[in-house]
Every structure is written in structure tokens, then in C-alpha cells.
Enzyme design. Structure first.
Site, PDB file in Angstrom:
ATOM      1  N   THR A   1       5.223  -9.031  -3.353  1.00 19.73           N
ATOM      2  CA  THR A   1       4.727  -9.214  -1.990  1.00 19.73           C
ATOM      3  C   THR A   1       4.001 -10.536  -1.895  1.00 19.73           C
ATOM      4  OG1 THR A   1       2.659  -8.169  -2.568  1.00 19.73           O
ATOM      5  CG2 THR A   1       4.335  -6.756  -1.608  1.00 19.73           C
TER       6      THR A   1
ATOM      7  N   TRP B   1     -10.868  -3.508  20.079  1.00 22.02           N
ATOM      8  CA  TRP B   1      -9.938  -4.333  19.305  1.00 22.02           C
ATOM      9  C   TRP B   1      -9.203  -5.314  20.208  1.00 22.02           C
ATOM     10  CZ3 TRP B   1      -6.947  -0.448  15.645  1.00 22.02           C
ATOM     11  CH2 TRP B   1      -7.852   0.024  14.669  1.00 22.02           C
TER      12      TRP B   1
END
Ligand code: AMP
Length: 541
Positions: free
Chosen positions: A185, A441
Site C-alpha cells: 500500500t 465534518w
């Protein structure tokens, strides 16, 4: 009661054998490092893969050995996908844009025994060679006459290595769930983690992908996604599986050479990340070129913006299929293909749907949960942590002791998403990038897309910066079309018509370029680190 059907221990080499038998003449086109176009077909790719596999066996390599590639998108890399994995070893694809320290870590962690390396990348490995503990041999992807002068141990040209390989090599029967390929990754914190795919997971993923992207047997596919990044989204497997013509751009990813390749090879379906398409679209815009052969483009890896979608549709008449996935998912999770209902929608309504990351492909389960792990409703509004489950999704990182999934098999993607009543998933942010302002958020992706719609903005990046009062507040980084600064207020006015007032960035910074990582993603942490004290020091709080 157990079913009465045949046992299945697949080997991906069966795919290239299938292509050889049923699509032998289908072309595989590569732009080589020299810039020359190389043409081959599935018949030859299969034979050369067999030769490579038999050369590896003759050389003493065996099932389970990890063998790396540091290579471009060309036919030789495709042969390695089959030659290495098909004889039972593991194809470990290395990203040539890795930071040297990460490359050393990854090669040692994987215990790579051989590295197949493209000639221009030989200096990268020469600089690291004394730290690579397990590599026994370097195979340079060229013929003998092109061999560079190198100090790499046991260096040999690819063409010499496979020269005496057996054209009639027979692929082994592999164990159930045998490992096939390894990718790390592109983690931004901590060490990269390996994802070890199996033959079975790659084949299942390829078959499912074929159903989810409007692919036709007559398609000519431009594979801009690198073969080192999540196995090029599975194209090297489902391309030959379906007999698709493959067009690979090698090293030249700029607008002009890409356009040239698309045009001359009649590309009908193109796969890539948004940054590559931005370069191609800019080239077409500036040179009055139209992508006339392209019918569909698959865009994933980062969020698709409205302006990119609109330009593909309105200028080039190209349908955009937005897709989402990740290394841990082989990578495909969702795609967004046109539906019957979309046909009767206005452009604006259609675009609003196309910007979503799409519906799960069959085999992938999705759910969104709150911080406490409770399922959230599919109402298009409740955002939370996106969890996934399925046969081509990671169970455990390579060499890790513990599973990476919870007790019910769910893997936390690290993405924050919403699911809606119609089954579409929309990514709002990476959990680590979402901006927490006064307990609410703010989606950095939505704000970036809004800024990107401004006619003078070439690229935008939004980062949450610590703030004394609000916890975090957004900061907007912009690269303009001309590279010059523009009036900040004009950008704020533009944004005010697109997002809630409390989302507006507290500061706008103009940069000449944004930091991109090895797979084209924005490296937000670099900007966050650099500007972390900006609001705290009350510069603009
Ligand atoms: P990687 O493992 O490097 O392929 O990165 C996977 C991550 O890229 C995902 O978890 C998402 O955060 C991001 N990503 C991939 N596709 C998209 C997309 N279509 N829209 C937004 N983010 C995406």
C-alpha cells in the site's frame, strides 16, 4: 451436503493460455522506452511467458519465491505477470516512484529473490543494492545489445534469460488458494503494508470486473494505470480473459503522446486516475483535438470532478464511469455505469449521479458505520466509516500476525462515505483527511471539487489545519491555470455559491504545484505538516 462439481485450484496462467487458444491474433501494443511502438499478440505473449517460467524453474526458483518487477507498462511486464505467477512464484510489483527508504524496506520485507528492472531504473537499484539483503540477481528488461553497463549482481538481459526457455512448458497445478502477486500500500504513515493476492482472488476479481464497466470484446483498452499499482486494476487478467486489445503507454504519460497513442490505436476504453486525464484534456483543449475513438473512460483512484466529467461528455462525447477501490480490494469495489433511468434525466441530474463512486460490483458487500460500529441508514446523508467484505478483499496483511478484519470479516477501508436509497456509495473523504470543525465534518473532497469548478483553477487541495477555536479549519491550496495568483475574494465568492458558508476556507494559498505521491494521489500530510501552526499562531484565525 457438498455439491458434486469439480474442484478448482486455479492458476492465472490458464488466462493467457485461453487467450492464446481463442484470441491468438489480438494485439498487445506497447510504447517502449525508446518511444518506438512495439506490436505483439496473445499467442506470442503466452509463448514467451512459458519460456520465462521455464527459465526460472531451470534457474532453481520454485513455488512461493517472491520475484519483483520494477517496470513500465509494456508487453514484457505482462509476460512477467504470467511467467512468474504461473510457475508458482509470487509477482511482486514495485513502484519506481517510491522513496528509496521505502523501496529498501519493501524489497527486504518481501524477501525478493530477483528483480526484473527496466533499463532506465537501473541507477535506482544501483544506489540501493548494498542494502537489499535477499536479491540474488537482476534481470534487465532489454535485449543483449541494449544492456547497460551496470554493477548490479548477476545482471543479465531479459531476452538472454528467456532465450533457451521451453516454448512448450506446462504450467503446474497449484495448491488451493496459492499466492499469486504482492503489492504494497502507498501508506503515508508507518511502513507500507503488503497485500498478498491469490490466483483465485485475482481470477474472481477479473471475472466480476468484466461485468461492471461496459467492456465489449471489440474494445481496445488504453492501460494508463500502472502495472505496479494494484495489478493495474486487474486489466492484465481480464484483458486476455476476454480477448481485448491492450494498448500500453510505457513511460510517456503526458497529454500529447497519450493522445497520439489513443488516436493511432483506435482506443475505445481508457483507464486512469484523474491527474492523467487532466493532462490529456488540457492537451486536447489547447490543440483543438477530439478523442473521437474513445467511448468510455474509467476514472478512479481519486475523486472525479464535475469539470472533468463535463469536459469528457460535452467536448469529447465520452461517457465517464467513476470507479472506486483500493489496494486491499484487488482493487475494484464500486463502479458507476449508466442506468435506464439516467436516459430520461437532465444533464445536471445525470452528472450528480455520475459523480458518486457507484454501486458495489457483485461479490463486494458494503456498509457504513458510526464511530461506535453501529450500522448507519442508507439515506444519502448519514456519513460514517466504510466497511467492506468479499472474496477479493484482504483478510490479513503480508506477514502480519493478526487479521485486518473484524470478527464478522469486515475490513475498514479508512474512507468516510454515505450510502443512498438507490444503492450508490459516495466517498466523502479519507477518515484522516476529513476536517473536524466545531464538532461537524467538512468533506475536503467536496470542497476541492467545488474549487476545481472555478475557471482559473487548475488543481485544488483542501487540508484541515488545527485551529484554536474550531478544532480544525479548512485551508485551500490552489494551482492556477497560469501559475499566477488570482483574487482570493473571487474564489471565496465562487465557493459561497456552491457550499455552506461555514465550509469556506479560512485561508487560500497559491502554489506552483501540489505534492503528489507515487500513485498520483495528493500528499495532504505534507501540506498539513508544513502549515500545522498557521491558524494556531493566529495568522488568520
Ligand atoms: P490505493 O490503495 O492506493 O489504491 O488507494 C485507495 C484509496 O484511494 C481509497 O481508499 C480512497 O480513499 C481513494 N480512492 C480510490 N478511488 C477513489 C474515487 N473514485 N474517489 C475518491 N477516492 C478514491
Amino acid at each position: 451436503m457438498i455439491g458434486d462439481m469439480q474442484k478448482w485450484s486455479p492458476n492465472v496462467a490458464s488466462i493467457i493460455e485461453h487467450a492464446k487458444q481463442f484470441h491468438p491474433e489480438t494485439e498487445v501494443i506497447s510504447r517502449m522506452v525508446s518511444g518506438d511502438i512495439h506490436r505483439t499478440n496473445y499467442d506470442e505473449v503466452c509463448i514467451r511467458s512459458r519460456k520465462l517460467a521455464s527459465a526460472l524453474v531451470k534457474d532453481g526458483y520454485k513455488e512461493g519465491d517472491v520475484i519483483a518487477t520494477l517496470a513500465l507498462n509494456t508487453y514484457r511486464h505482462l509476460e512477467m505477470y504470467y511467467g512468474i505467477s504461473g510457475m508458482g512464484a509470487v509477482t511482486h510489483t514495485l513502484n519506481f516512484r517510491l522513496h528509496p527508504e521505502q523501496a529498501v524496506y519493501i524489497i527486504n520485507h518481501a524477501e525478493d529473490k530477483i528483480i526484473f528492472v527496466e533499463a532506465p531504473f537501473v541507477p535506482i537499484l544501483e544506489a540501493l543494492k548494498d542494502q537489499l539483503n535477499t536479491v540474488e540477481k537482476y534481470i534487465i528488461l532489454c535485449d543483449q545489445s541494449e544492456m547497460p553497463d551496470t554493477q548490479l549482481k548477476n545482471a543479465i538481459s531479459y531476452e538472454s534469460y528467456i532465450e533457451d526457455g521451453d516454448e512448450n512448458y506446462e504450467w503446474p497445478q497449484l495448491k488451493d488458494d496459492a499466492a499469486c502477486a504482492l503489492c504494497y500500500t502507498s501508506g503515508t504513515t508507518g511502513n507500507p503494508k503488503g497485500v498478498l493476492y491469490s490466483h483465485k482472488s485475482n481470477i474472481l476479481h477479473a471475472q466480476a470486473s468484466l461485468t461492471a464497466m461496459l467492456i465489449k470484446p471489440s474494445d481496445s483498452i488504453l492501460m494508463v494505470v500502472p502495472l505496479f499499482h494494484v495489478l493495474a486494476w486487474g486489466i492484465p487478467y481480464y484483458g486476455p480473459m476476454f480477448g481485448l486489445k491492450l494498448v500500453m503507454p510505457g513511460m510517456q504519460m503526458e497529454g500529447e503522446p497519450l493522445f497520439d497513442l489513443i488516436d493511432r490505436e483506435d482506443v475505445s476504453l481508457a483507464f486512469g486516475v484523474p491527474t492523467i486525464w487532466m493532462g490529456l484534456l488540457a492537451y486536447c483543449r489547447e490543440n483543438n483535438k477530439i478523442l473521437s475513438s474513445v467511448k468510455n473512460t474509467i476514472i478512479g483512484g481519486s475523486a472525479l470532478s464535475l469539470s472533468t466529467l463535463q469536459e469528457f461528455d460535452e467536448v469529447h462525447d465520452v461517457n465517464v464511469i467513476h470507479a472506486w477501490g483500493m489496494t486491499e480490494m484487488s482493487p475494484l469495489g464500486t463502479t458507476n455505469v449508466p442506468t435506464l433511468e439516467m436516459e430520461s434525466m437532465s444533464k445536471e441530474e445525470k452528472y450528480a449521479i455520475q459523480l458518486k463512486q457507484g454501486k458495489p460490483i457483485y461479490g463486494v458487500e458494503l456498509k457504513v458505520v458510526d464511530d461506535a460500529g453501529n450500522d448507519l441508514p442508507h439515506d444519502g446523508e448519514s456519513q460514517g466509516h466504510l466497511l467492506v467484505r468479499g472474496p477479493w478483499i484482504l483478510q490479513k496483511y503480508f506477514k502480519a500476525e493478526n487479521d485486518a478484519v473484524d470478527k464478522d470479516g469486515w475490513f475498514d477501508t479508512g474512507d468516510i462515505s454515505v450510502l443512498d436509497q438507490d444503492g450508490y456509495m459516495t466517498i466523502k473523504d479519507r477518515a484522516k483527511d476529513v476536517i473536524k470543525s466545531g464538532g461537524e465534518w467538512i468533506s475536503s473532497i467536496d470542497l476541492e471539487n467545488a474549487a476545481f469548478g472555478h475557471p482559473e483553477v487548475a488543481e485544488a487541495c483542501v487540508v484541515g489545519i488545527p485551529h484554536p477555536k474550531w478544532d480544525e479549519r479548512p485551508m485551500l491550496f490552489i494551482v492556477t491555470n497560469t501559475g499566477e495568483e488570482i483574487d482570493k475574494q473571487s474564489i471565496l465568492d465562487f465557493l459561497a455559491s456552491k457550499v455552506a458558508k461555514w465550509w469556506l476556507p479560512d485561508e487560500i494559498i497559491f502554489l506552483k504545484e501540489l505534492p503528489h505521491g507515487a500513485t498520483g494521489k495528493l500528499q495532504k500530510f505534507e501540506l498539513r505538516d508544513e502549515y500545522t501552526n498557521y491558524y494556531m499562531e493566529n495568522k488568520n484565525a
